[in-house]
Design an enzyme around this catalytic site. Structure first.
Site, PDB file in Angstrom:
ATOM      1  N   GLY A 157       0.993  10.066   3.580  1.00 41.91           N
ATOM      2  CA  GLY A 157       0.086   8.941   3.865  1.00 41.91           C
ATOM      3  C   GLY A 157       0.181   7.592   3.218  1.00 41.91           C
ATOM      4  O   GLY A 157      -0.181   7.168   2.575  1.00 41.91           O
TER       5      GLY A 157
ATOM      6  N   THR B 230       1.304   6.006   3.244  1.00 41.02           N
ATOM      7  CA  THR B 230       2.030   4.865   2.699  1.00 41.02           C
ATOM      8  C   THR B 230       2.068   3.716   3.703  1.00 41.02           C
ATOM      9  O   THR B 230       2.121   3.936   4.896  1.00 41.02           O
ATOM     10  CB  THR B 230       3.462   5.317   2.378  1.00 41.02           C
ATOM     11  OG1 THR B 230       3.384   6.429   1.507  1.00 41.02           O
ATOM     12  CG2 THR B 230       4.261   4.212   1.759  1.00 41.02           C
ATOM     13  N   VAL B 231       2.110   2.469   3.186  1.00 40.01           N
ATOM     14  CA  VAL B 231       2.317   1.302   4.046  1.00 40.01           C
ATOM     15  C   VAL B 231       3.565   0.580   3.576  1.00 40.01           C
ATOM     16  O   VAL B 231       3.874   0.527   2.385  1.00 40.01           O
ATOM     17  CB  VAL B 231       1.119   0.326   4.024  1.00 40.01           C
ATOM     18  CG1 VAL B 231      -0.093   0.949   4.719  1.00 40.01           C
ATOM     19  CG2 VAL B 231       0.752  -0.126   2.615  1.00 40.01           C
TER      20      VAL B 231
ATOM     21  N   SER C 190       1.172   2.877  -1.608  1.00 38.43           N
ATOM     22  CA  SER C 190       0.620   4.124  -1.091  1.00 38.43           C
ATOM     23  C   SER C 190      -0.388   4.751  -2.035  1.00 38.43           C
ATOM     24  O   SER C 190      -0.295   4.596  -3.248  1.00 38.43           O
ATOM     25  CB  SER C 190       1.765   5.119  -0.859  1.00 38.43           C
ATOM     26  OG  SER C 190       1.277   6.376  -0.473  1.00 38.43           O
TER      27      SER C 190
ATOM     28  N   MET D 196       7.998   4.120   6.084  1.00 36.65           N
ATOM     29  CA  MET D 196       7.057   4.876   5.261  1.00 36.65           C
ATOM     30  C   MET D 196       6.832   6.264   5.840  1.00 36.65           C
ATOM     31  O   MET D 196       7.180   6.530   6.975  1.00 36.65           O
ATOM     32  CB  MET D 196       5.733   4.127   5.122  1.00 36.65           C
ATOM     33  CG  MET D 196       5.039   3.776   6.432  1.00 36.65           C
ATOM     34  SD  MET D 196       4.259   5.128   7.332  1.00 36.65           S
ATOM     35  CE  MET D 196       2.952   5.546   6.212  1.00 36.65           C
TER      36      MET D 196
END
Length: 537
Positions: A355, A356-357, A374, A437
């Site tokens: 779950g 990261t951008v 993240s 990501m």
């Protein structure tokens, strides 16, 4: 031959590549991309744009990152490449014995136990101080406004928010989790797609970070709030851990792949897994992307690289083997020799001694930024400091409780880290930032988009849109439905356990910006598997 064919769109069912000259920001949320572009139009540079976008993403994509997460960056500016590792260590009181004393045989996913020191606010401050042109207070203003006034929830965001809320309802029952439900649900449910969502506490925290250059988070009022909550609920993180933290400027590491240099952040990040795989793959000739041989060799190289990565990667100073050993030509030849006609079960090798951008930003002056941030595994630990919007990460989940493991838990140690920004250069000149990501998909995504670009000459958008695969464990490989059926069947005949995924959400979400060295024109691609957007000028 050119790096890519700008007019070649083999995956034309998706969006077209974007082109611009004065500036470009690419990320998974349109509002965040626009926030970064606004900084360029105010006279800021690509670094200011990246910080504004990153801060905005903590508000408009909280399912993937937050103020209480970590960050890494690779920055090209004034003819040089700089790396920033803003991942945090385990608290000073967090030991294997302490965790096992609570009844855990492995590091838990939720709660205060897996919480490590957050590095994201320090990354914003450090980047702003060293390379930014605008005051941090100006750069964080768009994020503050969205948190204060609200924004409409986008489609993919709404999907993952709903999924997270359902999981958290089942698993997060203690008093310490009340802050998450108060902050991220409305009447016990996730906000719906198109519904306005706001977080006043988040806005106040961002103001505090902006006004104090993040000092409040590590050595001030915000640090006190984190400390107080952790003490109350039996956590390990303390204000002393926060006060002792500083982000680390590092020298990026690279391998040369067909005359291009591919750059990653050194361990404790897993970027080296991508580099090891590319080092192995460069010994083969690839002429066609959608071929059985291409898929098979990519998957086999990736498996071998992950086997080594999971055995050896931890905080760099605590690794028993050196980065240069793992990236050596001799070791690449040894690993390459293991790849045959049939799928293998990967085992780590023994390197020779010796779950990261995600977001990308570029400006007209040549500055370029590859930035990733993240909380880990979606919303992270499930812990939100009441009234602040600070959702704490759960990076400690990756520590091993085996005293003999390379990545064993130790106080003050940084764990194996999944988030990795990438950068591409040629002959010492920047080509641009790239990233994909998504947990352990990230190095696999890096390998695939780099090969799509260099071997198969796809433009940035087509490189991202192309069908993806993901090695899971053993001989199990997931493929998207867009992977040709005859290839999936042939891979199965080679011994791969092929699973066709119903949803493309697990195959990563990437962004790319390439710069033409002669004209300075920027060409960008954004992820079609999410609410991705390129803001261009």
């Amino acid at each position: 031959m050119m790096l890519y064919d700008a007019l070649h769109y083999p995956y034309s069912s998706q969006r077209m590549a974007a082109v611009a000259r004065k500036g470009m920001v690419a990320t998974s949320q349109p509002l965040a991309s626009q926030a970064g572009l606004d900084m360029l139009k105010k006279g800021g540079n690509a670094i200011d744009a990246a910080i504004a976008t990153a801060a905005c993403l903590t508000v408009v994509e909280p399912t993937s990152n937050g103020i209480g997460g970590d960050a890494f960056a690779i920055v090209w500016t004034q003819g040089e490449l700089h790396g920033l590792n803003a991942s945090g260590p385990a608290p000073s009181s967090l030991t294997i014995e302490a965790v096992k004393g609570l009844g855990h045989e492995s590091m838990p996913r939720f709660g205060l136990v897996p919480v490590t020191v957050p590095g994201a606010p320090s990354a914003w401050a450090a980047l702003s101080e060293r390379f930014g042109k605008l005051p941090l207070s100006d750069v964080l203003e768009p994020a503050i406004q969205y948190a204060e006034n609200g924004f409409p929830v986008s489609p993919v965001l709404g999907k993952y928010w709903k999924q997270a809320a359902e999981v958290f309802k089942q698993h997060l029952n203690g008093e310490e989790y009340a802050g998450w439900f108060e902050t991220f649900t409305t009447d016990g449910r996730a906000p719906k797609v198109g519904e306005m969502w706001r977080s006043p506490g988040h806005a106040e925290t961002l103001k505090e970070i902006a006004e104090t250059n993040a000092e409040s988070f590590y050595r001030g009022k915000l640090a006190e709030k984190i400390d107080e909550f952790s003490r109350k609920h039996g956590g390990f993180i303390r204000k002393e851990d926060l006060a002792a933290y500083q982000p680390e400027w590092v020298t990026p590491i690279s391998v040369n792949y067909r005359s291009y240099d591919v750059w990653e952040i050194p361990p404790n990040g897993q970027g080296m897994v991508a580099l090891m795989a590319l080092n192995t793959l460069k010994g083969f000739d690839f002429t066609e992307k959608e071929s059985i041989g291409t898929y098979h060799r990519q998957i086999e190289a990736m498996k071998l690289a992950f086997a080594d990565g999971k055995k050896y990667i931890t905080q760099r100073e605590k690794m028993n083997v050196k980065v240069d050993q793992l990236l050596s030509e001799a070791y690449a030849r040894e690993r390459r020799s293991l790849i045959g006609e049939m799928a293998l079960t990967p085992e780590p090798g023994t390197p020779p001694n010796g779950g990261t951008v995600y977001l990308a930003a570029a400006d007209e002056d040549g500055n370029m930024v590859s930035f990733i941030q993240s909380n880990y595994m979606g919303f992270g630990s499930g812990i939100v400091i009441p009234g602040t919007g600070i959702a704490l990460q759960n990076r400690g989940h990756d520590f091993s409780l085996d005293p003999g493991h390379e990545n064993r838990l130790e106080p003050g140690k940084k764990t194996y880290h999944t988030i990795i920004p990438g950068f591409l250069t040629k002959n010492g000149q920047p080509v641009g930032p790239f990233g994909v990501m998504g947990g352990y998909m990230q190095p696999q995504g890096h390998v695939q988009v780099i090969m799509n670009t260099i071997d198969f000459h796809l433009n940035p958008q087509s490189a991202l849109d192309a069908p993806r695969w993901q090695w899971m464990e053993g001989k199990t490989v997931e493929v998207e439905r867009s992977v040709p059926a005859h290839i999936a069947e042939a891979l199965a005949q080679k011994g791969h356990n092929i699973k066709v995924a119903n949803d493309s959400g697990g195959f990563g979400r990437g962004q790319i910006i390439w710069r033409d060295p002669e004209t300075g024109v920027l060409t960008g691609g954004t992820e079609s598997r999410t609410d991705g957007c390129i803001a261009a000028w």
